[in-house]
Design an enzyme around this catalytic site. Sequence first.
Site: not given
Length: 505
Positions: A161, A216, A220-221, A240, A277
């Site tokens: 995606k 992300g 969302g994760g 993550e 990150c």
Amino acid sequence: MWSVDPRTGKQREQVGAEATAADVDAAVRAAHAALPALADRETRIALLRAAADELEADGTRIIASADAETALGGTRLTGELARTTGQLRAFADEVADGAYLGVIIDHADTSLTPPRPDLRRYKIPLGVVAVYSASNFPLAFSVPGGDTASALAAGCPVVVKAHPDHPATSERCGAALRRAAAAVGVPQDVVSVVHGFEAGVELVKHPLVTAAGFTGSVRGGRALFDAAAARPVPIPFHGELGSLNPVVITEDAARERAEQIGGGLAGSMTLGTGQFCTKPGFVLAPAGEAGDALLAALTAKVAEAAPGVLLDGRMRDAFTAGVRERAALDGVGAPVAAGEAGENAVTAGILTVDAARLAAEGPHDLLIEECFGPVTVLVRYETAEQAAAVLSRLPGNLTATLHLSAAEGEEEDGTGARLLARLTPLAGRILVNGWPTGVAVTAAQQHGGPYPATTSTSTSVGATAIERWLRPVAYQDAPAALLPPELRDDNPLGLPRRVDGRREG
């Protein structure tokens, strides 16, 4: 999908279309049909190496596309492309080595009590893997990135995606991987790319998808993680999500090298406009004279940092709003104010607060939530006990860093040892006298940590990332003629293995 220039906020070109549920279904089913083509190890090795070659061959256009969509700059993206092709070849080497299969053979032994049957164990691919691309790494953590490389190495087809911040780059990279597949004689559908929010939801719900990798946001994760767990047949979701990457600086270290630590921290927290990150976003530093010198050095270096463009307008708005909300808390200072710099850029900043403000739950808990972008929170502690109390309230992280004096680093039972033991439960990678930005792609790497850093105990970087897409299976008393080659006594594939408790190869 529209490609957008983050420097101007203007649309550049239309790239593909948002995938419908039917599109996602077709991509997953085609990937599932291609699964047998990845069964042969030599084929996978050739595919991974061909993918690296194809990406390099189209490197100039890939880097230009990624820069136009992310504003990360040609130098950074050139390095990222090299990292991406390097990890593809590293996984090819891992497949060639064969140790990742974990072959164990225990022959039958009737003299034992109870008698032992013949047992032979190794690992097999899960099936189709869904990969969710990262915003901040359009190559190394996106379509051709580590999740895709490790899944293909394991023998799993991939449906990616694409991230909406770099759709054109995603399409170009996807095309390179599909050319590589064609070149080695496997179906191109071992890798496919889909676009759109709904495509991401449909992908994690598809019954033929067997696992997912995500990089992300926490929001969302977590939504996708919950969807993966709520399926009629739940699947592993290796996500993550977010990390503060705390840093602890002892008083002796600050007294010994305030300028060096302040400059190093400034460089690490502003690298890539704070969009790594592993950015150190939370620092425990001593109060008093040594801490003042450190803060002065940090302030001077951060004030010199040039404004930078964030990946998109949404992230820019979230960053500036997040900084304002944190700076408005009682007792929070801003020696260098982060914020807008023109229409599309931001400046780096520092927020300071006394450790006592974080001793218990309250509004200052906002300071222990990640703020994505070039800002760090410097927490001034008076005593070791005060620092320990703050550490006890932190969530899980990808990294934790400890800065010690030279003498503290040599004491087996001293301050350094105690702090290292306290930091270890907080993160997957613990650094001493270094900075966490930069993640080496190597067999010993651990890029993952306690929630919310990641949703599993696995790593997404390094050779052992392949383990996420495999499951062990054991055969008991199977006739020799029926055993897979990996488990036969004559070891026709020359694999490293353990036989009756002894290492071979």
